[in-house]
Motif scaffolding. Structure first.
Motif, PDB file in Angstrom:
ATOM      1  N   GLY A 126       0.944  -1.181   0.132  1.00 10.01           N
ATOM      2  CA  GLY A 126       0.082   0.032  -0.005  1.00 10.01           C
ATOM      3  C   GLY A 126       0.732   1.164  -0.208  1.00 10.01           C
ATOM      4  N   ALA A 127       0.359   2.297   0.631  1.00  9.16           N
ATOM      5  CA  ALA A 127       1.153   3.553   0.520  1.00  9.16           C
ATOM      6  C   ALA A 127       2.067   3.489   1.407  1.00  9.16           C
ATOM      7  CB  ALA A 127      -0.142   4.906   1.009  1.00  9.16           C
ATOM      8  N   THR A 128       3.260   2.967   1.173  1.00  5.70           N
ATOM      9  CA  THR A 128       4.251   2.862   2.173  1.00  5.70           C
ATOM     10  C   THR A 128       5.086   4.091   2.180  1.00  5.70           C
ATOM     11  OG1 THR A 128       4.535   0.406   1.277  1.00  5.70           O
ATOM     12  CG2 THR A 128       6.500   1.504   2.509  1.00  5.70           C
ATOM     13  N   GLN A 129       5.273   4.597   1.130  1.00  2.00           N
ATOM     14  CA  GLN A 129       6.142   5.939   1.175  1.00  2.00           C
ATOM     15  C   GLN A 129       5.331   7.096   1.861  1.00  2.00           C
ATOM     16  OE1 GLN A 129       6.973   7.297  -2.877  1.00  2.00           O
ATOM     17  NE2 GLN A 129       8.195   5.376  -3.375  1.00  2.00           N
ATOM     18  N   LEU A 130       4.124   7.156   1.783  1.00  5.15           N
ATOM     19  CA  LEU A 130       3.481   8.275   2.584  1.00  5.15           C
ATOM     20  C   LEU A 130       3.259   7.849   3.904  1.00  5.15           C
ATOM     21  CD1 LEU A 130       0.382   9.708   0.467  1.00  5.15           C
ATOM     22  CD2 LEU A 130       2.476  11.008   1.396  1.00  5.15           C
ATOM     23  N   PHE A 131       3.124   6.625   4.130  1.00  6.48           N
ATOM     24  CA  PHE A 131       2.919   6.099   5.592  1.00  6.48           C
ATOM     25  C   PHE A 131       4.104   6.365   6.441  1.00  6.48           C
ATOM     26  CE2 PHE A 131       2.489   3.466   9.265  1.00  6.48           C
ATOM     27  CZ  PHE A 131       1.363   3.475   9.389  1.00  6.48           C
ATOM     28  N   GLU A 132       5.644   6.126   5.986  1.00  2.00           N
ATOM     29  CA  GLU A 132       6.687   6.399   6.496  1.00  2.00           C
ATOM     30  C   GLU A 132       6.915   7.883   6.690  1.00  2.00           C
ATOM     31  OE1 GLU A 132      10.037   4.246   4.913  1.00  2.00           O
ATOM     32  OE2 GLU A 132       8.730   2.387   4.364  1.00  2.00           O
ATOM     33  N   HIS A 192       4.608  10.267   6.817  1.00  2.00           N
ATOM     34  CA  HIS A 192       3.735  10.970   7.782  1.00  2.00           C
ATOM     35  C   HIS A 192       4.028  10.247   9.192  1.00  2.00           C
ATOM     36  CE1 HIS A 192       1.139  12.888   5.346  1.00  2.00           C
ATOM     37  NE2 HIS A 192       0.535  11.791   4.646  1.00  2.00           N
ATOM     38  N   HIS A 193       4.526   9.061   9.517  1.00  2.00           N
ATOM     39  CA  HIS A 193       4.884   8.683  10.757  1.00  2.00           C
ATOM     40  C   HIS A 193       5.911   9.396  11.044  1.00  2.00           C
ATOM     41  CE1 HIS A 193       6.509   5.495  13.814  1.00  2.00           C
ATOM     42  NE2 HIS A 193       5.255   5.854  14.077  1.00  2.00           N
ATOM     43  N   LEU A 194       7.030   9.701  10.330  1.00  2.00           N
ATOM     44  CA  LEU A 194       8.241  10.340  10.641  1.00  2.00           C
ATOM     45  C   LEU A 194       7.892  11.833  11.171  1.00  2.00           C
ATOM     46  CD1 LEU A 194      11.472  10.267  10.966  1.00  2.00           C
ATOM     47  CD2 LEU A 194      11.555  11.005   8.481  1.00  2.00           C
ATOM     48  N   GLU A 195       6.929  12.271  10.618  1.00  2.00           N
ATOM     49  CA  GLU A 195       6.463  13.802  10.973  1.00  2.00           C
ATOM     50  C   GLU A 195       5.890  13.752  12.297  1.00  2.00           C
ATOM     51  OE1 GLU A 195       4.342  15.161   7.717  1.00  2.00           O
ATOM     52  OE2 GLU A 195       6.084  15.637   6.394  1.00  2.00           O
ATOM     53  N   GLY A 221       4.786  15.242  17.065  1.00  2.00           N
ATOM     54  CA  GLY A 221       3.856  14.895  17.764  1.00  2.00           C
ATOM     55  C   GLY A 221       2.411  15.117  17.373  1.00  2.00           C
ATOM     56  N   LYS A 222       2.137  15.638  16.031  1.00  2.00           N
ATOM     57  CA  LYS A 222       1.038  15.913  15.196  1.00  2.00           C
ATOM     58  C   LYS A 222       0.988  14.865  14.034  1.00  2.00           C
ATOM     59  CE  LYS A 222       0.251  20.382  17.339  1.00  2.00           C
ATOM     60  NZ  LYS A 222      -0.030  21.817  17.142  1.00  2.00           N
TER      61      LYS A 222
END
Length: 391
Positions: A112-118, A120-123, A128-129
């Motif tokens: 799935g959306a691996t690039q976006l997930f990584e 967003h999670h890093l951000e 903290g948001k």
């Protein structure tokens, strides 16, 4: 009352197929790249080190960028969605479908959306948001829904993940809908954009990522290799399915098979790939084995994966061995999209009556023609799919 009457299943035609991958995004370019003996791997800094991967070519990246800029909403979408949209546009155009046609969509992805997930999670870890669109743009179902939006279709939309056999399961699902009379047309396929730090790290943790430094770093179908040589690639492919025999048919779906097997551990497959034996036998139950001219194997380039599939083929075919090939040595493993990219390869071989060999594999006895091709895919969980295509 009639007895012992064989009821033939509804004929399903593939009326178009389109893809975007390291091989290109149009049939002439893709076939030209299949005909040469070069692989598509280049070195990029991933997972803290230089890593071989198969990225989209320059022209394909331009196609994706233009698509992304064509609608402000598309700028927030993951590459998996954009790849699927680009391939789907071409497929329905080639099939002659319009927004007036009611057709279903089933396009899946393993990761799935691996690039976006990584991203967003890093951000989130830093701030903290979570961003507003983090959730809707990383759900698996947004591949088919955005493709439907882009094509202005009104039929059912399905997305799923069945690891590396995802795209072929999407095709099986489309066939089921068509044969049940629940739809006349279905767009099916898979999309994957796994070239991220964390995904590469996961493959290295499994100790299956290639460390080869020779001419062909992915040794798919080298049955004597002493180490694993999996390399990841990216891309998407979709095909148009229709009920009945059509004038623009590229290939017919003559047989389908699927199977799972009991797992000894999370990524295991039995020594003679029992799941593949079952799926191939199911797909071939109405076919003389000598009529199968070629098999596009799953063959990811791992020691166990390649060898067990080969043993399964030997068990099923015996002395009637078809020609064996794979595209993993050239474009790497595209996870959930890999099966449908193999279908594209099979169709091209039948159209051009030209078998694409693996350059370092053992020489095989050539067939006079390529009329029937079996395509295999399997993923973590031992879920195998086999698809028999014919002209």
């Amino acid at each position: 009352m009639l007895k012992n009457k064989t009821v033939l299943p509804q004929t399903i035609s593939i009326t178009a197929i389109a893809s975007i991958s390291p091989l290109g995004n149009d049939p002439k370019t893709i076939w030209k790249n299949y005909l040469n003996a070069n692989h598509c791997f280049t070195e990029h800094f991933l997972d803290h080190k230089n890593t071989l991967v198969a990225k989209l070519d320059e022209n394909s990246n331009e196609v994706i960028e233009n698509l992304k800029q064509s609608d402000i909403k598309y700028k927030s979408l993951d590459q998996t969605v954009l790849y699927a949209m680009a391939a789907s546009r071409k497929a329905i155009q080639n099939a002659g479908w319009t927004p007036k046609d009611v057709f279903g969509i089933n396009i899946g992805s393993s990761r799935g959306a691996t690039q976006l997930f990584e991203k967003h999670h890093l951000e989130y870890l830093k701030t903290g948001k979570a961003q507003t669109l983090a959730s809707p743009t990383t759900t698996l179902g947004n591949i088919s829904s955005w493709v439907a939006h882009d094509l202005q279709s009104s039929g059912p939309e399905i997305s799923h993940s069945i690891t590396c056999s995802t795209a072929l399961y999407a095709l099986l699902n489309g066939v089921a809908w068509l044969r049940a009379g629940m739809a006349e047309k279905f767009l099916v396929g898979g999309s994957e954009a796994p070239l991220t730090d964390f995904t590469i790290a996961q493959m290295r943790a499994l100790k299956i990522y290639s460390r080869e430094e020779n001419e062909y770093p992915n040794r798919a179908l080298d049955l004597e290799k002493t180490q694993n040589t999996l390399i990841l690639g990216e891309g998407a492919a979709v095909c148009c399915l229709e009920r009945g025999r059509k004038d623009n048919t590229l290939a017919f779906i003559e047989g389908i098979g699927y199977a799972t097997e009991i797992l000894e551990h999370n990524i295991s497959i039995s020594a003679e790939a029992t799941c593949f034996q079952k799926s191939m036998k199911m797909a071939l139950q109405n076919t003389d084995l000598s009529e199968v001219d070629a098999i596009v194997m799953h063959a990811p380039g791992t020691k166990a994966g390649d060898l067990t599939e080969f043993k399964a083929i030997q068990k099923v075919f015996g002395k009637s061995m078809p020609m064996l090939t794979t595209n993993k040595w050239k474009i790497g493993h595209t996870f959930g999209a890999s099966g449908i990219l193999s279908v594209e390869m099979a169709i091209f071989m039948m159209q051009n009556q030209k078998f694409i060999e693996v350059p370092f594999a053992e020489e095989q006895i050539p067939r006079k023609q390529i009329r029937k091709v079996l395509v295999n895919a399997v993923g973590f969980g031992g879920n195998a799919v086999s698809l028999l295509l014919s002209l």
